[in-house]
Motif scaffolding. Structure first.
Motif, PDB file in Angstrom:
ATOM      1  N   ALA A  92      40.651  16.773 -17.723  1.00 15.95           N
ATOM      2  CA  ALA A  92      41.753  16.097 -18.406  1.00 15.95           C
ATOM      3  C   ALA A  92      41.378  14.668 -18.779  1.00 15.95           C
ATOM      4  CB  ALA A  92      42.991  16.118 -17.516  1.00 15.95           C
ATOM      5  N   SER A  93      40.702  13.975 -17.861  1.00 15.61           N
ATOM      6  CA  SER A  93      40.294  12.594 -18.164  1.00 15.61           C
ATOM      7  C   SER A  93      39.179  12.579 -19.209  1.00 15.61           C
ATOM      8  CB  SER A  93      39.828  11.887 -16.882  1.00 15.61           C
ATOM      9  OG  SER A  93      38.691  12.531 -16.332  1.00 15.61           O
ATOM     10  N   TRP A  94      38.277  13.548 -19.150  1.00 16.90           N
ATOM     11  CA  TRP A  94      37.207  13.622 -20.138  1.00 16.90           C
ATOM     12  C   TRP A  94      37.768  13.865 -21.536  1.00 16.90           C
ATOM     13  CZ3 TRP A  94      33.322  17.249 -17.152  1.00 16.90           C
ATOM     14  CH2 TRP A  94      32.617  16.480 -16.233  1.00 16.90           C
ATOM     15  N   LEU A  95      38.749  14.751 -21.623  1.00 12.07           N
ATOM     16  CA  LEU A  95      39.287  15.113 -22.934  1.00 12.07           C
ATOM     17  C   LEU A  95      40.009  13.958 -23.620  1.00 12.07           C
ATOM     18  CD1 LEU A  95      40.543  18.715 -22.167  1.00 12.07           C
ATOM     19  CD2 LEU A  95      38.686  18.088 -23.714  1.00 12.07           C
ATOM     20  N   LEU A  96      40.398  12.968 -22.835  1.00 13.23           N
ATOM     21  CA  LEU A  96      41.028  11.792 -23.436  1.00 13.23           C
ATOM     22  C   LEU A  96      40.019  10.952 -24.214  1.00 13.23           C
ATOM     23  CD1 LEU A  96      43.395  10.668 -20.524  1.00 13.23           C
ATOM     24  CD2 LEU A  96      44.027  11.844 -22.648  1.00 13.23           C
ATOM     25  N   ASP A  97      38.740  11.173 -23.935  1.00  8.66           N
ATOM     26  CA  ASP A  97      37.670  10.456 -24.621  1.00  8.66           C
ATOM     27  C   ASP A  97      36.985  11.430 -25.581  1.00  8.66           C
ATOM     28  OD1 ASP A  97      35.504   9.031 -25.497  1.00  8.66           O
ATOM     29  OD2 ASP A  97      34.578   8.777 -23.521  1.00  8.66           O
ATOM     30  N   PRO A  98      37.190  11.308 -26.881  1.00  9.12           N
ATOM     31  CA  PRO A  98      36.592  12.261 -27.835  1.00  9.12           C
ATOM     32  C   PRO A  98      35.075  12.236 -27.846  1.00  9.12           C
ATOM     33  CG  PRO A  98      37.526  10.378 -28.985  1.00  9.12           C
ATOM     34  CD  PRO A  98      37.970  10.262 -27.564  1.00  9.12           C
ATOM     35  N   LEU A  99      34.465  11.209 -27.245  1.00 15.31           N
ATOM     36  CA  LEU A  99      33.012  11.119 -27.185  1.00 15.31           C
ATOM     37  C   LEU A  99      32.496  11.284 -25.759  1.00 15.31           C
ATOM     38  CD1 LEU A  99      32.428   8.128 -29.639  1.00 15.31           C
ATOM     39  CD2 LEU A  99      32.440  10.571 -30.148  1.00 15.31           C
ATOM     40  N   GLY A 100      33.357  11.754 -24.854  1.00 17.80           N
ATOM     41  CA  GLY A 100      32.988  11.909 -23.460  1.00 17.80           C
ATOM     42  C   GLY A 100      32.214  13.179 -23.181  1.00 17.80           C
ATOM     43  N   PRO A 101      32.003  13.493 -21.890  1.00 16.35           N
ATOM     44  CA  PRO A 101      31.186  14.655 -21.513  1.00 16.35           C
ATOM     45  C   PRO A 101      31.738  15.991 -21.984  1.00 16.35           C
ATOM     46  CG  PRO A 101      31.467  13.159 -19.657  1.00 16.35           C
ATOM     47  CD  PRO A 101      32.397  12.691 -20.728  1.00 16.35           C
ATOM     48  N   LEU A 102      33.048  16.078 -22.189  1.00 15.27           N
ATOM     49  CA  LEU A 102      33.666  17.322 -22.645  1.00 15.27           C
ATOM     50  C   LEU A 102      34.647  17.006 -23.760  1.00 15.27           C
ATOM     51  CD1 LEU A 102      34.400  20.349 -22.397  1.00 15.27           C
ATOM     52  CD2 LEU A 102      36.057  19.691 -20.636  1.00 15.27           C
ATOM     53  N   GLY A 157      20.145  13.823 -23.907  1.00 15.93           N
ATOM     54  CA  GLY A 157      20.994  14.882 -24.421  1.00 15.93           C
ATOM     55  C   GLY A 157      21.866  15.534 -23.376  1.00 15.93           C
ATOM     56  N   GLY A 158      22.837  16.299 -23.868  1.00 16.61           N
ATOM     57  CA  GLY A 158      23.740  17.031 -22.990  1.00 16.61           C
ATOM     58  C   GLY A 158      25.148  17.034 -23.543  1.00 16.61           C
ATOM     59  N   ALA A 159      26.102  16.878 -22.622  1.00 19.07           N
ATOM     60  CA  ALA A 159      27.527  16.896 -22.930  1.00 19.07           C
ATOM     61  C   ALA A 159      27.940  18.259 -23.498  1.00 19.07           C
ATOM     62  CB  ALA A 159      27.923  15.765 -23.869  1.00 19.07           C
ATOM     63  N   VAL A 160      29.231  18.461 -23.607  1.00 14.40           N
ATOM     64  CA  VAL A 160      29.796  19.734 -24.055  1.00 14.40           C
ATOM     65  C   VAL A 160      30.833  19.475 -25.125  1.00 14.40           C
ATOM     66  CG1 VAL A 160      31.188  21.733 -23.398  1.00 14.40           C
ATOM     67  CG2 VAL A 160      29.394  20.906 -21.862  1.00 14.40           C
ATOM     68  N   GLU A 161      30.721  20.185 -26.238  1.00 11.05           N
ATOM     69  CA  GLU A 161      31.722  20.123 -27.292  1.00 11.05           C
ATOM     70  C   GLU A 161      32.041  21.542 -27.742  1.00 11.05           C
ATOM     71  OE1 GLU A 161      31.968  17.517 -31.223  1.00 11.05           O
ATOM     72  OE2 GLU A 161      30.737  19.312 -31.531  1.00 11.05           O
ATOM     73  N   PHE A 162      33.307  21.873 -27.736  1.00 16.48           N
ATOM     74  CA  PHE A 162      33.731  23.159 -28.271  1.00 16.48           C
ATOM     75  C   PHE A 162      34.130  22.965 -29.723  1.00 16.48           C
ATOM     76  CE2 PHE A 162      34.171  23.875 -23.734  1.00 16.48           C
ATOM     77  CZ  PHE A 162      33.677  25.156 -23.602  1.00 16.48           C
ATOM     78  N   GLY A 163      33.351  23.592 -30.595  1.00 16.52           N
ATOM     79  CA  GLY A 163      33.615  23.453 -32.019  1.00 16.52           C
ATOM     80  C   GLY A 163      33.123  24.641 -32.822  1.00 16.52           C
ATOM     81  N   GLY A 164      32.725  25.731 -32.119  1.00 18.31           N
ATOM     82  CA  GLY A 164      32.284  26.916 -32.820  1.00 18.31           C
ATOM     83  C   GLY A 164      30.947  26.737 -33.509  1.00 18.31           C
ATOM     84  N   LEU A 165      30.655  27.668 -34.388  1.00 18.28           N
ATOM     85  CA  LEU A 165      29.351  27.710 -35.044  1.00 18.28           C
ATOM     86  C   LEU A 165      29.336  27.078 -36.439  1.00 18.28           C
ATOM     87  CD1 LEU A 165      28.412  31.401 -34.123  1.00 18.28           C
ATOM     88  CD2 LEU A 165      27.359  29.326 -33.181  1.00 18.28           C
ATOM     89  N   LYS A 176      28.463  10.885 -33.641  1.00 27.28           N
ATOM     90  CA  LYS A 176      28.928   9.797 -32.776  1.00 27.28           C
ATOM     91  C   LYS A 176      28.740  10.146 -31.304  1.00 27.28           C
ATOM     92  CE  LYS A 176      32.334   7.892 -36.005  1.00 27.28           C
ATOM     93  NZ  LYS A 176      33.782   7.593 -36.243  1.00 27.28           N
ATOM     94  N   ARG A 177      28.680  11.440 -31.007  1.00 29.33           N
ATOM     95  CA  ARG A 177      28.450  11.847 -29.616  1.00 29.33           C
ATOM     96  C   ARG A 177      27.050  11.433 -29.152  1.00 29.33           C
ATOM     97  NH1 ARG A 177      32.111  14.714 -27.340  1.00 29.33           N
ATOM     98  NH2 ARG A 177      30.704  15.731 -25.845  1.00 29.33           N
ATOM     99  N   VAL A 178      26.087  11.481 -30.054  1.00 33.76           N
ATOM    100  CA  VAL A 178      24.751  11.006 -29.712  1.00 33.76           C
ATOM    101  C   VAL A 178      24.775   9.499 -29.458  1.00 33.76           C
ATOM    102  CG1 VAL A 178      22.405  10.668 -30.588  1.00 33.76           C
ATOM    103  CG2 VAL A 178      23.565  12.859 -30.923  1.00 33.76           C
ATOM    104  N   ASP A 179      25.445   8.773 -30.331  1.00 33.55           N
ATOM    105  CA  ASP A 179      25.522   7.317 -30.171  1.00 33.55           C
ATOM    106  C   ASP A 179      26.146   6.942 -28.831  1.00 33.55           C
ATOM    107  OD1 ASP A 179      24.503   7.177 -32.737  1.00 33.55           O
ATOM    108  OD2 ASP A 179      26.478   6.934 -33.678  1.00 33.55           O
ATOM    109  N   ALA A 180      27.165   7.704 -28.403  1.00 34.22           N
ATOM    110  CA  ALA A 180      27.833   7.420 -27.131  1.00 34.22           C
ATOM    111  C   ALA A 180      26.878   7.632 -25.959  1.00 34.22           C
ATOM    112  CB  ALA A 180      29.066   8.307 -26.986  1.00 34.22           C
ATOM    113  N   MET A 181      26.069   8.686 -26.012  1.00 41.84           N
ATOM    114  CA  MET A 181      25.108   8.921 -24.931  1.00 41.84           C
ATOM    115  C   MET A 181      24.048   7.828 -24.890  1.00 41.84           C
ATOM    116  SD  MET A 181      24.531  13.064 -24.682  1.00 41.84           S
ATOM    117  CE  MET A 181      24.249  13.360 -26.435  1.00 41.84           C
ATOM    118  N   VAL A 182      23.588   7.403 -26.042  1.00 35.06           N
ATOM    119  CA  VAL A 182      22.578   6.343 -26.089  1.00 35.06           C
ATOM    120  C   VAL A 182      23.124   5.054 -25.486  1.00 35.06           C
ATOM    121  CG1 VAL A 182      21.280   4.843 -27.642  1.00 35.06           C
ATOM    122  CG2 VAL A 182      21.313   7.316 -28.036  1.00 35.06           C
TER     123      VAL A 182
END
Length: 413
Positions: free
Chosen positions: A67-77, A309-317, A324-330
């Protein structure tokens, strides 16, 4: 003499390992793939044989963290808004798999499969001559937040219960191993038996070349249909080509779901989209694989540079990448390694084929006993591929597999 013909759909690491095991048992093997060897997740992963990782993603307390991760669109999930409705069935099953009993069962099954991972890989490395592409320097789990460190200790206890070595380290001990760590690091652990590759793409290519030298054929085609017809498996590509074989293996990762459905097996397979960037000149020396569990990504020093690299995003194929998810990890990586040079790098996004209970689908089709499944390995595709290949080859040879495959059956949901 060949004992029969097998067509393997998928030229990723699972398909290649399955081909190797089938060749060892005398099968004539053809690998069919729409893009070629290691064109998907098998080239963009972090290169870890993570056999020491036995915990499923689903857990009794995961929803509080999620729930806390989902509040951050660039977080781990993250869940892409355009895909939120489609992922609901998967999430419902994920919730069901988070009960204490289900988690205990999943952990037991993962640990059993992972216990076979390294012996199976050792056999494949020796046979294919790729043992020189492996490093055995261990893995560091590193934390910059006390709450994450405290939670990790429970996971370390579970690993030790399965005979996995985990050595808790102080900050000074961590810096002795990796001098580049910043003052933000507060603690961590060494998993000494973790194994890493020089580069996952290179390993796959080397195995593919070895297989080709053993008369394994490679066909470039996108398999659109599969059916069993009078004891023969018939594959039809999207451009109308037809392939017939005694047996077949569906090992095409995130694209396996619709083929299994054609054989009557409805599996709740979805994709965890993973992101990374590989920095050819990172400016810091990393001696070991580094996990940042609190942030959901890793730092992996490969032959071609440092991969973040890593993290999880559900967005289909089909949805475009969100770079921006890469930028957040960097940004988070630089908090741990302040001297990191991020001026240049190659970005990548790929699809992890994921089941709600973190267990892959390994076994025979419920409708066609000459078709085997080998997909859904999520974060453990590289880790579990060699063992999966051996188990599938045993099934196709009519042997009783060395591992109880009941937990991995396609019909478990």
């Amino acid at each position: 003499m060949a004992v029969g013909e097998v067509h393997i759909i998928g030229a990723g690491v699972v398909g290649l390992a399955t081909a190797a095991a089938c060749v060892e048992r005398g099968f004539k093997v053809t690998i069919v793939d729409r893009e070629g060897v290691a064109a998907g997740a098998s080239q963009g992963n972090a290169g870890a044989i993570a056999w020491t990782d036995v915990a499923p993603l689903a857990s009794p307390g995961v929803w509080k963290k999620a729930a806390s991760w989902l509040l951050d669109p660039l977080g781990p999930l993250a869940v892409r808004p355009a895909y939120a409705f489609q992922v609901v069935p998967w999430m419902v099953r994920f919730l069901a798999a988070s009960s204490p009993d289900r988690v205990a069962s999943s952990t037991k099954a993962i640990a059993a499969l992972n216990a076979q991972a390294m012996p199976a890989w050792e056999r494949l490395w020796r046979a294919s001559g790729t043992h020189n592409q492996v490093r055995r320097d261990g893995c560091l789990e590193v934390f910059d937040r006390q709450a994450d460190l405290e939670q990790a200790r429970n996971g370390w206890a579970k690993q030790r219960e399965h005979g996995i070595r985990v050595e808790k380290l102080t900050v000074s001990e961590l810096r002795d191993l990796e001098p580049g760590f910043s003052g933000a690091v507060i603690g961590g652990a060494l998993v000494p038996d973790w194994v890493q590759l020089d580069d996952p793409k290179t390993l796959c290519t080397s195995i593919a070349n070895w297989l080709a030298a053993r008369d394994v054929k490679f066909e470039a085609a996108s398999v659109a249909q599969i059916r069993e017809e009078s004891g023969t498996v018939v594959l039809t590509s999207d451009d109308g080509r037809t392939y017939q074989s005694d047996k077949a293996v569906i090992a095409c990762g995130a694209w396996s779901k619709h083929l299994a459905a054609q054989l009557g097996d409805s599996v709740p397979l979805d994709t965890e989209r993973g992101y990374n960037i590989t920095l050819p000149e990172p400016g810091v020396e990393i001696r070991r694989f580094i996990m940042l569990p609190g942030h959901g990504f890793v730092l992996s020093h490969l032959s071609g540079g440092l991969r973040i690299g890593g993290a999880v995003e559900f967005g289909g194929l089909k949805l475009p990448p969100n770079w921006k998810r890469v930028d957040a990890m960097v940004t988070k990586a630089k908090r741990i390694l302040p001297e990191l040079n991020t001026g240049t790098g190659q970005r990548w996004m790929g699809f992890r084929p994921s089941m709600p209970d973190s267990l892959p689908v390994i076994g025979l089709s419920s409708a066609a006993s000459n078709v085997a499944y080998a997909f859904g390995h999520a974060h453990h595709g590289l880790t579990q591929s060699a063992a999966t290949g051996e188990l599938v080859a045993q099934l196709l040879s009519g042997q009783s597999p060395e591992l109880d495959l009941h937990p991995f059956r396609a019909t478990r949901f």
